[in-house]
Design a protein around this motif. Structure first.
Motif: not given
Length: 373
Positions: A312-340
């Protein structure tokens, strides 16, 4: 007058002691974690013990056999370590492997030319020992190169070990030349070579012990498993739901990336996502280091699957990640996590408030739910 024979004996004793210590300590890590990489690396040092003993009786056939085992086991251990951390089995490209054959042939040609002009003496077993040293040197090079894949996880420990492996590989190439020198040089030059070997072996044993006994290597392998009824896949919840689910999952070995350190359950493995430097015992990770979050998540899901439980993986800082990364990069990161998560039958929980995102961004986030079904 310097007693080179005694000096060589002392240096050999130092190397033997370092090998024995590394073998015992890393084997203990294997018995604790059951990580195959630790077993392979510990066996590499065991065969180096046999190599040192073979040098002491000057048996070129035994030296060749045992040294080849050292290099292959060390390389295999590093490749397995990279695989355990991020699932990357192809640590070295095809080209370096394809160059092994020509490299060995060229090395032997050089030795043959040196023999023709009388610099080296090709005694019995010489080519066996020479071949094992060049092959061993190449595999140590490849092992050092492979570690670059996990520097994001282990930092300087992996970086220094990479340098140590490459240096150790480089020092193996001239040893057969030293071994084949005329008799009047057989005391002075080998003593110098053994001194360099002793320094490098002690350095390398210290680096492998430090990495395999590090918190990063031991993390996530000793968790107590508690079964929790929660659906696999991806869930997006708000702060109110987060409070409830935190209570529900308090006994589960959750991997969490958080922005607040209040009321984190003791059984959770968590990383404080921040740009600040590490303080105290709290593990921190930069919001820009999405690659390391991905590697840690893969390692965690694999470890949970191995013990027969769901990660079980939990991320409670999505807004913070978007502040420091391009939103497309965050989506790619989340999609890779989702696949895992989907491939390991785990659960990914994202804590986010709809109002904190633009409509298009929220649409992309919710698609993660649909794709994970």
């Amino acid at each position: 007058m310097v007693n080179y024979a005694l000096l060589s004996t002392i240096q050999g004793g130092i190397v033997l002691g370092a090998d024995i210590l590394a073998f015992i300590l890393i084997l203990r890590v294997y018995l604790k974690t059951k990580r195959k990489s630790a077993l392979l690396i510990s066996l590499a040092w065991f065969f180096d013990i046999l190599t040192v003993l073979s040098y002491s009786v000057v048996n070129p056939y035994a030296i060749g056999l045992f040294l080849s085992m050292v290099s292959v086991l060390m390389f295999s251990g590093i490749v397995e370590l990279v695989k355990e951390e991020n699932g990357n089995t192809l640590t070295v490209g095809i080209l370096p492997f394809s160059l092994i054959g020509p490299s060995v042939v060229l090395y032997l040609i050089v030795l043959e030319e040196l023999a023709k002009i009388g610099i080296v003496n090709m005694r019995e077993g010489y080519l066996v020992m020479a071949g094992s040293h060049v092959v061993g040197g190449i595999f140590f090079f490849l092992a050092g190169y492979s570690i670059k894949n996990i520097i994001g996880i282990y930092g300087r420990k992996a970086k220094y070990l990479s340098i140590g492996l490459i240096l150790f590989g480089a020092h193996l190439f001239p040893i057969p030349i030293i071994y084949g020198l005329p008799e009047h040089l057989q005391l002075v030059y080998p003593a110098i070579g053994y001194a360099i070997s002793a320094i490098l072996v002690v350095l390398l044993t210290a680096l492998t012990i430090k990495l395999t006994s590090s918190e990063e290597f031991l993390r996530l392998k000793t968790m107590e498993i508690h079964e929790v009824k929660i659906a696999p896949g991806v869930r997006i919840i708000n702060q109110e739901e987060y409070k409830k689910i935190k209570e529900k999952l308090k006994d589960a070995p959750v991997l969490a990336f958080v922005r607040t350190l209040n009321n984190i359950p003791e059984n959770w493995t968590y990383y404080f996502v921040t740009t600040a430097t590490k303080e105290g015992k709290v593990e921190t990770i930069s919001p820009m280091n999405l690659e390391r979050m991905t590697e840690l998540s893969y390692k965690y899901l694999k470890a949970m699957e191995e013990v027969g439980s769901r990660g079980i993986i939990l991320i409670d800082c999505l807004e913070y990640l978007v502040m420091y990364n391009e939103f497309t990069s965050v989506i790619k990161f989340l999609n890779k996590l989702k696949d895992f998560v989907v491939s390991h039958n785990g659960t990914l929980i994202l804590v986010a408030e709809k109002d904190a995102f633009e409509e298009q961004q929220w649409t992309l986030l919710t698609r993660l739910l649909e794709d994970a079904v």
